[in-house]
Every structure is written in structure tokens, then in C-alpha cells.
Design a protein around this motif. Structure first.
Motif, PDB file in Angstrom:
ATOM      1  N   THR A  63      -6.310  -1.053   0.340  1.00 37.04           N
ATOM      2  CA  THR A  63      -5.362  -1.981   0.971  1.00 37.04           C
ATOM      3  C   THR A  63      -5.065  -1.559   2.406  1.00 37.04           C
ATOM      4  O   THR A  63      -5.042  -2.385   3.322  1.00 37.04           O
ATOM      5  N   LEU A 114       2.154   1.762  -3.486  1.00 34.76           N
ATOM      6  CA  LEU A 114       1.085   2.290  -4.335  1.00 34.76           C
ATOM      7  C   LEU A 114       0.862   3.774  -4.085  1.00 34.76           C
ATOM      8  O   LEU A 114       0.685   4.561  -5.018  1.00 34.76           O
ATOM      9  N   LYS A 115       0.880   4.148  -2.804  1.00 32.03           N
ATOM     10  CA  LYS A 115       0.666   5.554  -2.450  1.00 32.03           C
ATOM     11  C   LYS A 115       1.800   6.422  -2.991  1.00 32.03           C
ATOM     12  O   LYS A 115       1.559   7.507  -3.542  1.00 32.03           O
ATOM     13  N   ALA A 144       0.832  -1.207   0.000  1.00 31.13           N
ATOM     14  CA  ALA A 144       0.000   0.000   0.000  1.00 31.13           C
ATOM     15  C   ALA A 144       0.865   1.255   0.000  1.00 31.13           C
ATOM     16  O   ALA A 144       0.542   2.240  -0.669  1.00 31.13           O
ATOM     17  N   THR A 145       1.962   1.227   0.738  1.00 37.42           N
ATOM     18  CA  THR A 145       2.863   2.381   0.780  1.00 37.42           C
ATOM     19  C   THR A 145       3.489   2.618  -0.594  1.00 37.42           C
ATOM     20  O   THR A 145       3.607   3.768  -1.036  1.00 37.42           O
ATOM     21  N   ALA A 186      -4.475   1.930  -3.014  1.00 38.65           N
ATOM     22  CA  ALA A 186      -3.662   2.015  -1.798  1.00 38.65           C
ATOM     23  C   ALA A 186      -4.557   2.198  -0.572  1.00 38.65           C
ATOM     24  O   ALA A 186      -4.333   1.574   0.473  1.00 38.65           O
ATOM     25  N   SER A 227      -3.900   9.371   2.837  1.00 40.86           N
ATOM     26  CA  SER A 227      -4.443   8.907   1.555  1.00 40.86           C
ATOM     27  C   SER A 227      -5.754   9.609   1.231  1.00 40.86           C
ATOM     28  O   SER A 227      -6.010   9.964   0.075  1.00 40.86           O
TER      29      SER A 227
END
Length: 140
Positions: A108, A82-83, A79-80, A105, A123
Motif C-alpha cells: 500500500t 496495518l504497519k 498503511a500506517t 502495508a 517497513s
């Protein structure tokens, strides 16, 4: 004795020879500061009395034992990533791709962290920023 065992462990594990006088380990900080340090580290609360006269304490001196909890801050690696990729895409002007990546992200992170986490707040902030750039003010 316990003093000999402690000295052997300190020498074997840390390569340090503890100073010993008359079979007792010499505490460089003194008895009270060292006792306070050890009690704080292992979670022991002693009863209030003058320990300077009698340097020994027994089980009856232990008033409370409380757990020492070490907290690690876990990170959702995927997720990190993706972010970070979404932020990079946003910087390059790819709003649609950035919106899709930050949404993935966020989903997730919600599964990993739950709704209350600083990364989720961040996010949501990025998602609102992207919505604002798209002109969807109400959604932002």
C-alpha cells in the motif's frame, strides 16, 4: 488609502489596532527588519541599496520573485494502521500474521508514496526482521 485598509483588516480579522502616526502605520520592529520579514514571507528579493534614507521602494527595486512552497507530509492512514498492527502482532509473537500485515502495508505504501520514503524503509526493516526471526537469513 492602503494604510487604512490594512488597519481595518487587522482590526476585523485579529482584533488588533495598528499604531498609526500621521497617517502612516508605525512598525514596531522598525522599517528594515519589518521589510526583511515581509519580503522573506512572500518571496520577494530586493536589490541591494541603502533603504534607511529612502523608506519607499518601487518596482525597479524588486530584483527577483520566488515561490514560497509549503510542504505537508502526507500519511497513508490505512498503511500506517496495518504497519502498527503488524508491529503489535510481532510483539505478541505472531510472526506469520505480522509478515502478512507488513507485506500488505508495504504494498500500500509503495502505491501511495513511491519507492523513496522513510515509512517504506521502516517497513522493509521490519520485513527483514521478521524474515530473520523465521530463519530465512538470505531473504532478510
Amino acid at each position: 488609502s492602503i494604510h487604512t485598509s490594512i488597519c481595518e483588516i487587522a482590526l476585523r480579522k485579529f482584533g488588533y489596532t495598528l499604531p498609526v502616526e500621521a497617517g502612516q502605520i508605525v512598525m514596531p520592529l522598525g522599517f528594515l527588519p519589518m521589510t526583511r520579514l515581509i519580503c522573506k514571507a512572500v518571496g520577494i528579493q530586493l536589490t541591494l541599496r541603502d533603504y534607511s534614507e529612502n523608506k519607499n521602494f518601487t518596482e525597479s527595486d524588486i530584483m527577483n520573485v520566488f515561490p514560497i512552497v509549503k510542504h505537508s507530509n502526507p500519511r497513508a492512514r490505512d498503511a500506517t494502521k496495518l504497519k502498527e498492527l503488524a508491529e503489535d502482532r510481532l510483539g505478541n509473537g505472531y510472526l506469520g500474521e505480522s509478515h502478512e500485515l507488513i507485506t500488505d502495508a508495504l504494498n500500500t505504501m509503495l502505491q501511495v508514496y513511491g519507492p523513496l520514503h522513510s515509512d517504506i524503509e521502516s517497513s522493509h526493516k521490519h520485513l527483514a526482521h521478521i524474515s530473520y526471526l523465521f530463519g530465512r537469513i538470505g531473504q532478510a
